[in-house]
Design a protein around this motif. Structure first.
Motif, mmCIF file in Angstrom:
data_model
loop_
_atom_site.group_PDB
_atom_site.id
_atom_site.type_symbol
_atom_site.label_atom_id
_atom_site.label_comp_id
_atom_site.label_asym_id
_atom_site.label_seq_id
_atom_site.Cartn_x
_atom_site.Cartn_y
_atom_site.Cartn_z
ATOM 1 N N UNK A 287 3.541 -1.281 -12.896
ATOM 2 C CA UNK A 287 4.308 -1.460 -14.147
ATOM 3 C C UNK A 287 3.766 -3.033 -14.703
ATOM 4 N N UNK A 288 4.082 -3.861 -13.721
ATOM 5 C CA UNK A 288 4.020 -5.276 -13.838
ATOM 6 C C UNK A 288 2.465 -5.602 -14.703
ATOM 7 N N UNK A 289 1.244 -4.830 -13.797
ATOM 8 C CA UNK A 289 -0.052 -5.145 -14.257
ATOM 9 C C UNK A 289 -0.050 -4.379 -15.541
ATOM 10 N N UNK A 290 0.528 -3.570 -15.963
ATOM 11 C CA UNK A 290 0.420 -2.710 -17.245
ATOM 12 C C UNK A 290 0.985 -3.623 -18.349
ATOM 13 N N UNK A 291 1.918 -4.354 -18.179
ATOM 14 C CA UNK A 291 2.822 -5.177 -19.244
ATOM 15 C C UNK A 291 1.458 -6.372 -19.485
ATOM 16 N N UNK A 292 0.964 -6.773 -18.052
ATOM 17 C CA UNK A 292 0.101 -7.870 -18.369
ATOM 18 C C UNK A 292 -1.150 -7.271 -19.069
ATOM 19 N N UNK A 293 -1.514 -6.267 -18.913
ATOM 20 C CA UNK A 293 -2.975 -5.995 -19.510
ATOM 21 C C UNK A 293 -2.468 -5.677 -21.159
ATOM 22 N N UNK A 294 -1.323 -5.293 -21.586
ATOM 23 C CA UNK A 294 -1.043 -4.796 -22.757
ATOM 24 C C UNK A 294 -0.908 -6.524 -23.397
ATOM 25 N N UNK A 295 -0.293 -7.436 -22.785
ATOM 26 C CA UNK A 295 -0.210 -8.594 -23.384
ATOM 27 C C UNK A 295 -1.686 -9.191 -23.518
ATOM 28 N N UNK A 296 -2.514 -9.217 -22.804
ATOM 29 C CA UNK A 296 -3.751 -9.690 -22.607
ATOM 30 C C UNK A 296 -4.706 -9.036 -23.871
ATOM 31 N N UNK A 297 -4.333 -7.501 -23.872
ATOM 32 C CA UNK A 297 -5.025 -6.969 -25.102
ATOM 33 C C UNK A 297 -4.796 -7.516 -26.244
ATOM 34 N N UNK A 298 -3.394 -7.818 -26.453
ATOM 35 C CA UNK A 298 -2.741 -8.242 -27.540
ATOM 36 C C UNK A 298 -3.501 -9.910 -27.988
ATOM 37 N N UNK B 248 0.522 -1.229 -0.101
ATOM 38 C CA UNK B 248 -0.002 -0.123 -0.010
ATOM 39 C C UNK B 248 0.647 1.247 0.020
ATOM 40 N N UNK B 249 2.085 1.410 0.992
ATOM 41 C CA UNK B 249 2.539 2.441 1.117
ATOM 42 C C UNK B 249 3.988 2.544 0.568
ATOM 43 N N UNK B 250 4.572 1.474 0.041
ATOM 44 C CA UNK B 250 5.995 1.470 -0.442
ATOM 45 C C UNK B 250 5.881 2.054 -2.068
ATOM 46 N N UNK B 251 6.952 3.188 -1.984
ATOM 47 C CA UNK B 251 6.966 3.901 -3.553
ATOM 48 C C UNK B 251 7.274 2.989 -4.579
ATOM 49 N N UNK B 252 8.297 2.106 -4.115
ATOM 50 C CA UNK B 252 8.846 1.250 -5.261
ATOM 51 C C UNK B 252 8.135 0.041 -5.402
ATOM 52 N N UNK B 253 7.462 -0.406 -4.523
ATOM 53 C CA UNK B 253 6.337 -1.631 -4.870
ATOM 54 C C UNK B 253 5.362 -1.075 -5.471
ATOM 55 N N UNK B 254 4.655 -0.051 -5.176
ATOM 56 C CA UNK B 254 3.034 0.414 -5.852
ATOM 57 C C UNK B 254 3.566 0.645 -7.478
ATOM 58 N N UNK C 297 1.509 6.778 -20.131
ATOM 59 C CA UNK C 297 2.065 6.444 -18.771
ATOM 60 C C UNK C 297 3.437 6.601 -18.496
ATOM 61 N N UNK C 298 4.313 5.980 -19.583
ATOM 62 C CA UNK C 298 5.785 5.836 -19.734
ATOM 63 C C UNK C 298 6.172 7.434 -19.643
ATOM 64 N N UNK C 299 5.613 8.277 -20.801
ATOM 65 C CA UNK C 299 5.874 9.574 -20.893
ATOM 66 C C UNK C 299 5.704 10.482 -19.540
ATOM 67 N N UNK C 300 4.436 10.115 -18.953
ATOM 68 C CA UNK C 300 4.194 11.101 -17.573
ATOM 69 C C UNK C 300 5.305 10.450 -16.486
ATOM 70 N N UNK C 301 5.814 9.097 -16.594
ATOM 71 C CA UNK C 301 6.642 8.825 -15.542
ATOM 72 C C UNK C 301 8.184 9.494 -15.733
ATOM 73 N N UNK C 302 8.650 9.311 -17.255
ATOM 74 C CA UNK C 302 10.047 10.072 -17.272
ATOM 75 C C UNK C 302 9.940 11.469 -17.219
#
Length: 361
Positions: A269-280, A258-264, A309-314
């Motif tokens: 990121x991981x779910x984004x990759x999974x969502x993209x793969x699922x959509x493909x 819930x509160x770890x900056x790195x883990x959240x 999302x990537x643009x927003x992050x970088x």
């Protein structure tokens, strides 16, 4: 985006109600975007009281502004972060929060007043009236949840709202948006749809479910301001997977999720990759069916959202990018709902063993 279908010639008796629901959904979309601006400008704690009725009137005199400023200066956020800010700076964040709350009241009125009219004139069946009234109750709950979220940031030692409450607040807003859109879709004239293979139906539903999870995880990222850290991609501080000590830097595993900056951020990121793969996979499985276009558009939207999302992050979350990322997520949700609605209303083609013919619908 729905599949090609033969439209019924029956009269469209629910057109006015459908337009009303879609207009309210558009207001909810605006509410989500303004809420994102309120969060990104750190404006959410500028109004320290919850006055559902009298709070709709903003400060109208210098004395009123001085009183509101004094209330904010007593808050932990002011003491820890904004000490010494000018009245003009306070007015900037105050107007964002006031606008967010005013828009919430407008959404409530846009839901309630037409509901009374349509119910009184018999435009809605008892079931539809009860269902839309239930959506209205969720809106009232959303207002209360919003205040609980703000109150969490006014407690001693807090300078921002609790991330878990922010996640619930955004998720509930998306649920309300989804119910409005889904109900409006149900009021569309009946149409004969092409049969859909079961694998395509399930794939569309899976994409919608993972998308909802991703939006909730994004709220945790926002609530922790985790987008301000680990601003390289595809690595995180130069590592594909950050060290366990960095990911789980809280007292308990539950707190870390819930509160770890790195883990959240890592989970997002991981779910984004999974969502993209699922959509493909869903797009590929829908090829050759009447629902291929909807699946392709869904993949395009998910891909665009990932790029945003990537643009927003970088770029370390500039206001325009953060708002685009949050608002576009709701647009993706809207198309996913329309696509899944078409899939679930179509005749079903059961999977059969090889060599056996599929019975005609």
């Amino acid at each position: 985006m729905t599949a090609p279908a033969t439209v019924s010639t029956a009269p469209d008796t629910h057109r006015a109600v459908r337009i009303w629901l879609l207009c309210v959904a558009a207001l909810v979309f605006c509410m989500v975007v303004v809420g994102g601006a309120t969060r990104l400008t750190d404006s959410g704690l500028s109004i320290t009281e919850w006055k559902p009725v009298t709070g709709s009137i903003p400060p109208l005199s210098a004395a009123d502004w001085a009183l509101e400023f004094d209330k904010y200066r007593a808050s932990p956020q002011y003491q820890a972060i904004n000490k010494g800010m000018s009245l003009g700076d306070f007015q900037f964040i105050y107007w964002w929060e006031w606008g967010h709350r005013f828009l919430g009241r407008l959404v409530g009125a846009a839901m309630l007043l037409p509901w009374i009219f349509f119910a009184a004139r018999g435009f809605m069946s008892a079931r539809l009236a009860a269902g839309t009234f239930g959506i209205g109750l969720l809106m009232a709950l959303q207002g209360f949840v919003g205040w609980l979220m703000v109150a969490s940031g006014l407690k001693p030692g807090m300078v921002y709202v609790a991330p878990l409450k922010l996640m619930f607040h955004l998720s509930l807003a998306c649920l309300i948006f989804a119910l409005l859109v889904w109900t409006a879709l149900r009021l569309m004239p009946e149409r004969r749809r092409e049969p859909v293979p079961d694998i395509v139906r399930r794939g569309g539903i899976a994409v919608l479910c993972v998308l909802a999870l991703q939006i909730a995880l994004g709220a945790l990222v926002a609530g922790n301001k985790a987008g301000m850290r680990f601003n390289d991609w595809p690595l995180m501080d130069g590592a594909l997977i950050p060290p366990m000590a960095v990911l789980f830097d809280k007292a308990t595993i539950g707190e870390a999720f819930i509160d770890s900056l790195a883990l959240v951020q890592f989970n997002h990121r991981l779910v984004a990759y999974g969502l993209l793969a699922l959509a493909v996979w869903h797009m590929l499985s829908a090829r050759g069916t009447a629902y291929a276009k909807g699946a392709t558009v869904l993949l395009g939207l998910v891909t665009a959202q990932a790029v945003i999302g990537v643009v927003t992050l970088v770029l370390v979350v500039p206001l325009w990018a953060g708002l685009l990322h949050q608002g576009f997520a709701v647009l993706v949700l809207g198309h996913a709902l329309s696509h899944v609605f078409a899939l679930t209303r179509a005749p079903r083609i059961e999977a059969v063993p090889a060599g056996r013919a599929v019975p005609a619908e």
